[in-house]
Motif scaffolding. Structure first.
Motif, PDB file in Angstrom:
ATOM      1  N   ALA A  34       2.388  -0.142   1.278  1.00 17.25           N
ATOM      2  CA  ALA A  34       1.055  -0.515   0.789  1.00 17.25           C
ATOM      3  C   ALA A  34       1.109  -1.812  -0.008  1.00 17.25           C
ATOM      4  O   ALA A  34       0.252  -2.692   0.170  1.00 17.25           O
ATOM      5  CB  ALA A  34       0.467   0.612  -0.057  1.00 17.25           C
ATOM      6  N   GLY A  35       2.098  -1.942  -0.884  1.00 12.98           N
ATOM      7  CA  GLY A  35       2.226  -3.149  -1.691  1.00 12.98           C
ATOM      8  C   GLY A  35       2.495  -4.386  -0.851  1.00 12.98           C
ATOM      9  O   GLY A  35       1.953  -5.464  -1.126  1.00 12.98           O
ATOM     10  N   CYS A  36       3.315  -4.245   0.174  1.00 14.34           N
ATOM     11  CA  CYS A  36       3.581  -5.383   1.061  1.00 14.34           C
ATOM     12  C   CYS A  36       2.318  -5.755   1.833  1.00 14.34           C
ATOM     13  O   CYS A  36       1.974  -6.938   1.924  1.00 14.34           O
ATOM     14  CB  CYS A  36       4.725  -5.057   2.017  1.00 14.34           C
ATOM     15  N   GLN A  37       1.621  -4.764   2.351  1.00 10.36           N
ATOM     16  CA  GLN A  37       0.400  -5.065   3.098  1.00 10.36           C
ATOM     17  C   GLN A  37      -0.641  -5.744   2.209  1.00 10.36           C
ATOM     18  O   GLN A  37      -1.315  -6.685   2.650  1.00 10.36           O
ATOM     19  CB  GLN A  37      -0.168  -3.796   3.721  1.00 10.36           C
ATOM     20  N   GLN A  38      -0.766  -5.310   0.955  1.00  9.12           N
ATOM     21  CA  GLN A  38      -1.713  -5.940   0.029  1.00  9.12           C
ATOM     22  C   GLN A  38      -1.364  -7.401  -0.212  1.00  9.12           C
ATOM     23  O   GLN A  38      -2.249  -8.208  -0.502  1.00  9.12           O
ATOM     24  CB  GLN A  38      -1.730  -5.193  -1.303  1.00  9.12           C
ATOM     25  N   ARG A  39      -0.091  -7.754  -0.075  1.00  3.67           N
ATOM     26  CA  ARG A  39       0.369  -9.115  -0.321  1.00  3.67           C
ATOM     27  C   ARG A  39       0.464  -9.941   0.956  1.00  3.67           C
ATOM     28  O   ARG A  39       0.973 -11.052   0.951  1.00  3.67           O
ATOM     29  CB  ARG A  39       1.725  -9.067  -1.028  1.00  3.67           C
ATOM     30  N   GLY A  40       0.026  -9.376   2.065  1.00  2.00           N
ATOM     31  CA  GLY A  40       0.069 -10.103   3.327  1.00  2.00           C
ATOM     32  C   GLY A  40       1.440 -10.154   3.968  1.00  2.00           C
ATOM     33  O   GLY A  40       1.693 -11.002   4.834  1.00  2.00           O
ATOM     34  N   HIS A  71       0.487   3.192   8.207  1.00  2.00           N
ATOM     35  CA  HIS A  71       0.278   1.757   8.398  1.00  2.00           C
ATOM     36  C   HIS A  71       0.275   1.401   9.893  1.00  2.00           C
ATOM     37  O   HIS A  71       0.778   2.156  10.725  1.00  2.00           O
ATOM     38  CB  HIS A  71       1.377   0.963   7.677  1.00  2.00           C
ATOM     39  N   LEU A 118       8.090  -5.668  -5.304  1.00  2.00           N
ATOM     40  CA  LEU A 118       6.692  -6.097  -5.236  1.00  2.00           C
ATOM     41  C   LEU A 118       6.389  -7.146  -6.299  1.00  2.00           C
ATOM     42  O   LEU A 118       5.617  -8.093  -6.044  1.00  2.00           O
ATOM     43  CB  LEU A 118       5.759  -4.895  -5.358  1.00  2.00           C
TER      44      LEU A 118
END
Length: 180
Positions: free
Chosen positions: A38-44, A74, A176
């Motif tokens: 989730a954290g990676c996806q939020q950061r693109g 995901h 993150l």
């Protein structure tokens, strides 16, 4: 897309079919991996799934078990299949990473001291910056010659052989934070 990719290695039902879901470490692993994704996806940051296939019953494609673990929801930007321990050899992943101009890989998944560690070593040899997120990897005790290495023993050993040689070791929070 950035020059960083999160690799989710072998987080597949094949392992849970073998009883690995019942280990005491599994809930913390699931929570950590979910937070990392989730954290990676939020950061693109692109998330790539890598699944292991071989001739073992639980790892045969026709078993229906070579699918992502059910707690992961995901949508990966790509999915690769491998038949060896590291995710980069013969899977097409290495060529894809080059095409995407990736410079940094984040390692997560199953098993800490096997496919995850091996991928970290090979990625380092290929010149990638590697971040190994131990709490987002899962492993299980191993017994050899009457001596059992616990999950804590295996994680310590893996971190010890990777740090300052092949990878930066980070928690989910540290990883993150470094990504911004």
């Amino acid at each position: 897309m950035t020059d960083t990719v999160l690799l989710v290695i072998d987080a597949q039902q094949s392992f849970y079919h073998r009883g690995y879901r019942e280990t005491p470490e599994t809930p913390a692993f699931e929570q950590a991996l979910s937070a990392l994704v989730a954290g990676c996806q939020q950061r693109g940051i692109a998330v790539v799934d890598v699944l292991h296939e071989d001739d073992d019953e639980a790892f045969r494609p026709e078993s229906g078990l070579v699918t992502r673990l059910p707690f992961l929801s995901h949508q990966p930007v790509a999915t690769f299949r491998k038949r060896v321990h590291n995710a980069l050899t013969e899977s097409g992943l290495q060529q894809w990473l080059e095409q995407q101009q990736v410079k940094h890989v984040i390692i997560s998944g199953l098993r800490s001291e096997q496919c995850c560690e091996t991928t970290a070593r090979v990625a380092s040899d290929f010149g990638y910056q590697v971040t190994y997120v131990t709490e987002a990897t899962l492993t299980f005790p191993i017994t050899h010659n009457g001596i059992t290495l616990s999950v804590a023993d295996l994680r310590h050993r893996t971190e010890s052989v990777l740090i300052n040689r092949f990878a930066d070791i980070a928690t989910v929070e540290q990883c993150l934070h470094k990504l911004g």
